[in-house]
Write an enzyme that holds these catalytic residues in place. Structure first.
Site, short mmCIF file in Angstrom:
data_model
loop_
_atom_site.label_atom_id
_atom_site.label_comp_id
_atom_site.label_asym_id
_atom_site.label_seq_id
_atom_site.Cartn_x
_atom_site.Cartn_y
_atom_site.Cartn_z
N ASP A 174 0.85 -1.19 0.00
CA ASP A 174 0.00 0.00 0.00
C ASP A 174 0.90 1.25 0.00
O ASP A 174 1.88 1.32 0.74
CB ASP A 174 -0.92 -0.01 1.22
N ILE A 175 0.55 2.21 -0.84
CA ILE A 175 1.37 3.42 -0.99
C ILE A 175 1.32 4.29 0.27
O ILE A 175 2.22 5.11 0.49
CB ILE A 175 0.91 4.20 -2.24
N ASN B 44 -13.03 -3.57 1.73
CA ASN B 44 -14.05 -2.52 1.74
C ASN B 44 -14.93 -2.61 0.50
O ASN B 44 -14.42 -2.82 -0.61
CB ASN B 44 -13.37 -1.14 1.79
N GLN C 18 -14.70 2.50 0.54
CA GLN C 18 -13.87 2.02 -0.58
C GLN C 18 -13.47 3.22 -1.42
O GLN C 18 -14.31 4.05 -1.80
CB GLN C 18 -14.66 1.01 -1.44
N HIS D 106 -9.87 -5.29 -3.53
CA HIS D 106 -8.57 -5.58 -2.92
C HIS D 106 -8.75 -5.93 -1.46
O HIS D 106 -9.52 -5.30 -0.75
CB HIS D 106 -7.62 -4.38 -3.07
N HIS E 130 -6.99 -5.69 2.00
CA HIS E 130 -5.90 -5.09 2.76
C HIS E 130 -5.36 -6.17 3.70
O HIS E 130 -6.15 -6.88 4.33
CB HIS E 130 -6.40 -3.94 3.64
#
Ligand code: AMP
Ligand code: ZN
Length: 112
Positions: A30-31, A86, A93, A99, A101
């Site tokens: 995750d960025i 989500n 979301q 996706h 997490h």
């Protein structure tokens, strides 16, 4: 050309720190990590969210979930991890390519 950010990551048009991939899923960091280890696992095929899944996706969803503990182990999450998925505005979301997490490795910050 894909409009979806995560399809662009899948296609190599947007760079990401990819930590795992196989023929049907991809995992990348995750960025904006909310934990010391925070990565996302996506199906390669564009599926917006759980609302967009069908009975015929049950095998895919099961296989992706079965990959998560293996990737988490590779990332050193030996004491456990949190998995979050989500769906829609009510689920907060932000990116409409499904996706999971996966978070762990210490305190979580700002994860709602
Ligand atoms: P969600 O709110 O469940 O849709 O989460 C979207 C997640 O994608 C957030 O945790 C973002 O930090 C993450 N994200 C957004 N853009 C990127 C990117 N280019 N590479 C990796 N993660 C991203
Ligand atoms: Zn997509």
């Amino acid at each position: 050309m894909a409009e979806c950010l995560f399809c662009k990551i899948r296609d190599g048009e947007v760079s990401a720190d990819i930590i795992f991939e196989n023929d049907e899923c991809l995992a990348f960091r995750d960025i904006n990590p909310k934990a010391p280890v925070h990565f996302l696992v996506i199906p390669r095929r564009h599926i917006a969210n759980l609302w967009d899944t069908k009975t015929s996706d049950e095998g895919l969803l099961g296989r992706i979930q079965l990959m998560i503990p293996k990737i988490a182990k590779d990332q050193g999450l030996d004491s456990g991890f949190r998995t979050v998925l989500n769906t829609g505005p009510g689920g907060h979301q932000e990116v409409y390519h499904m996706h999971y997490h996966v978070l762990g490795g210490g305190p979580f910050t700002g994860f709602n």
